[in-house]
Design an enzyme around this catalytic site. Sequence first.
Site, PDB file in Angstrom:
ATOM      1  N   ASP A  10      54.156  57.098  35.087  1.00  0.00           N
ATOM      2  CA  ASP A  10      54.417  55.660  35.097  1.00  0.00           C
ATOM      3  C   ASP A  10      54.327  55.168  36.537  1.00  0.00           C
ATOM      4  OD1 ASP A  10      55.598  53.149  35.146  1.00  0.00           O
ATOM      5  OD2 ASP A  10      57.287  53.728  33.878  1.00  0.00           O
ATOM      6  N   ILE A  11      53.459  54.227  36.793  1.00  0.00           N
ATOM      7  CA  ILE A  11      53.235  53.788  38.173  1.00  0.00           C
ATOM      8  C   ILE A  11      54.478  53.140  38.772  1.00  0.00           C
ATOM      9  CG2 ILE A  11      52.243  51.508  37.671  1.00  0.00           C
ATOM     10  CD1 ILE A  11      50.133  52.281  39.922  1.00  0.00           C
ATOM     11  N   ASN A  24      46.630  39.610  35.842  1.00  0.00           N
ATOM     12  CA  ASN A  24      45.631  38.634  35.374  1.00  0.00           C
ATOM     13  C   ASN A  24      45.638  37.472  36.351  1.00  0.00           C
ATOM     14  OD1 ASN A  24      47.525  36.507  34.422  1.00  0.00           O
ATOM     15  ND2 ASN A  24      48.120  38.110  32.981  1.00  0.00           N
ATOM     16  N   GLY A  32      51.324  45.647  29.567  1.00  0.00           N
ATOM     17  CA  GLY A  32      50.815  46.829  30.274  1.00  0.00           C
ATOM     18  C   GLY A  32      51.511  47.089  31.605  1.00  0.00           C
ATOM     19  N   VAL A  33      50.722  47.473  32.590  1.00  0.00           N
ATOM     20  CA  VAL A  33      51.237  47.765  33.931  1.00  0.00           C
ATOM     21  C   VAL A  33      51.953  46.538  34.505  1.00  0.00           C
ATOM     22  CG1 VAL A  33      50.547  48.272  36.301  1.00  0.00           C
ATOM     23  CG2 VAL A  33      49.404  49.438  34.432  1.00  0.00           C
ATOM     24  N   ASP A  34      51.359  45.395  34.297  1.00  0.00           N
ATOM     25  CA  ASP A  34      51.879  44.134  34.835  1.00  0.00           C
ATOM     26  C   ASP A  34      53.307  43.887  34.328  1.00  0.00           C
ATOM     27  OD1 ASP A  34      51.746  41.737  36.181  1.00  0.00           O
ATOM     28  OD2 ASP A  34      50.363  40.755  34.773  1.00  0.00           O
ATOM     29  N   SER A 122      41.806  47.738  34.317  1.00  0.00           N
ATOM     30  CA  SER A 122      40.916  47.230  33.252  1.00  0.00           C
ATOM     31  C   SER A 122      40.797  48.122  32.018  1.00  0.00           C
ATOM     32  CB  SER A 122      39.490  46.921  33.766  1.00  0.00           C
ATOM     33  OG  SER A 122      39.461  45.719  34.507  1.00  0.00           O
ATOM     34  N   THR A 123      41.477  49.286  32.000  1.00  0.00           N
ATOM     35  CA  THR A 123      41.249  50.205  30.875  1.00  0.00           C
ATOM     36  C   THR A 123      42.210  50.005  29.699  1.00  0.00           C
ATOM     37  OG1 THR A 123      42.677  51.913  31.806  1.00  0.00           O
ATOM     38  CG2 THR A 123      40.331  52.020  32.373  1.00  0.00           C
ATOM     39  N   GLY A 124      43.113  49.018  29.807  1.00  0.00           N
ATOM     40  CA  GLY A 124      44.054  48.769  28.718  1.00  0.00           C
ATOM     41  C   GLY A 124      43.642  47.528  27.939  1.00  0.00           C
TER      42      GLY A 124
HETATM   43  N1  AR6 Z   1      51.938  53.149  34.583  1.00  0.00           N
HETATM   44  C1  AR6 Z   1      50.658  53.573  34.702  1.00  0.00           C
HETATM   45  N2  AR6 Z   1      49.675  53.180  33.868  1.00  0.00           N
HETATM   46  C2  AR6 Z   1      50.013  52.344  32.863  1.00  0.00           C
HETATM   47  C3  AR6 Z   1      51.326  51.861  32.673  1.00  0.00           C
HETATM   48  C4  AR6 Z   1      52.322  52.299  33.601  1.00  0.00           C
HETATM   49  N3  AR6 Z   1      53.599  51.890  33.516  1.00  0.00           N
HETATM   50  N4  AR6 Z   1      51.320  51.018  31.587  1.00  0.00           N
HETATM   51  C5  AR6 Z   1      50.064  51.000  31.112  1.00  0.00           C
HETATM   52  N5  AR6 Z   1      49.272  51.807  31.861  1.00  0.00           N
HETATM   53  P1  AR6 Z   1      46.646  47.318  31.365  1.00  0.00           P
HETATM   54  P2  AR6 Z   1      44.190  45.888  32.181  1.00  0.00           P
HETATM   55  C6  AR6 Z   1      47.820  52.066  31.754  1.00  0.00           C
HETATM   56  O1  AR6 Z   1      46.541  46.777  30.000  1.00  0.00           O
HETATM   57  O2  AR6 Z   1      43.392  46.606  31.169  1.00  0.00           O
HETATM   58  C7  AR6 Z   1      48.171  42.683  31.236  1.00  0.00           C
HETATM   59  O3  AR6 Z   1      48.705  41.956  30.180  1.00  0.00           O
HETATM   60  C8  AR6 Z   1      47.150  51.722  30.460  1.00  0.00           C
HETATM   61  O4  AR6 Z   1      47.288  52.791  29.533  1.00  0.00           O
HETATM   62  O5  AR6 Z   1      47.988  47.335  32.022  1.00  0.00           O
HETATM   63  O6  AR6 Z   1      43.650  45.724  33.567  1.00  0.00           O
HETATM   64  C9  AR6 Z   1      47.829  41.812  32.451  1.00  0.00           C
HETATM   65  O7  AR6 Z   1      48.724  40.727  32.592  1.00  0.00           O
HETATM   66  C10 AR6 Z   1      45.718  51.518  30.891  1.00  0.00           C
HETATM   67  O8  AR6 Z   1      45.030  52.760  30.987  1.00  0.00           O
HETATM   68  O9  AR6 Z   1      45.665  46.501  32.397  1.00  0.00           O
HETATM   69  C11 AR6 Z   1      46.447  41.338  32.111  1.00  0.00           C
HETATM   70  O10 AR6 Z   1      46.474  40.206  31.264  1.00  0.00           O
HETATM   71  C12 AR6 Z   1      45.837  50.961  32.314  1.00  0.00           C
HETATM   72  O11 AR6 Z   1      47.182  51.237  32.703  1.00  0.00           O
HETATM   73  C13 AR6 Z   1      45.831  42.505  31.392  1.00  0.00           C
HETATM   74  O12 AR6 Z   1      46.929  43.229  30.820  1.00  0.00           O
HETATM   75  C14 AR6 Z   1      45.557  49.480  32.449  1.00  0.00           C
HETATM   76  O13 AR6 Z   1      46.044  48.792  31.327  1.00  0.00           O
HETATM   77  C15 AR6 Z   1      45.106  43.448  32.329  1.00  0.00           C
HETATM   78  O14 AR6 Z   1      44.481  44.453  31.567  1.00  0.00           O
END
Ligand code: AR6
Length: 169
Positions: A10-11, A24, A32-34, A122-124
Amino acid sequence: MTTITLVQGDITRQSADAIVNAANSSLLGGGGVDGAIHRRGGPAILEECRALRASRYGKGLPTGQAVATTAGELEARWVIHTVGPVHSRSEDRSELLASCFRECLRVADELGARTVAFPAVSTGVYRWPMQDAARIAVETVRSTPTDVEEVRFVLFDEQAYEAFAAQLH
Ligand code: AR6
């Protein structure tokens, strides 16, 4: 020389000078991460993001760019927010994804950060295929001149970890 390291986890639990948020354009949070960064980091990060919207980014942070705030209660000094591209089958947006990594490293250099933790941007929610995202991330970090000493990719699950590990061989 920049060393690339990989961690599965977890980052928001990482201690690094800076951690990167897959944000975003609104800079006002999301899933997600955000979501995880804002939840664990507390309200100070969102307050700074609001101030950035009011000052420099009235129309939002453009895709491919990056901007820093402090890190609130996280074990990092800064959060660098970047906006990855939504993956598209009809258009090649690789250059925008590469730009996220370059711009984060540029901002890290401005801050004087020596260790930077990145998620797989971008992978989520934005649906970029993991192997391709890993290739772009690693190639871009390897080809970008920076004073950052350690770039740590923090991958949430084993599949993501393996995709990045394959790029380092
Ligand atoms: N630690 C590390 N990696 C994570 C964590 C964490 N706590 N949580 C998820 N991931 P995403 P995006 C992985 O969706 O695709 C948000 O709503 C996850 O499995 O967080 O760039 C923003 O507000 C995936 O592999 O980011 C934007 O609207 C990766 O992190 C949108 O999502 C990225 O997933 C951005 O989408």
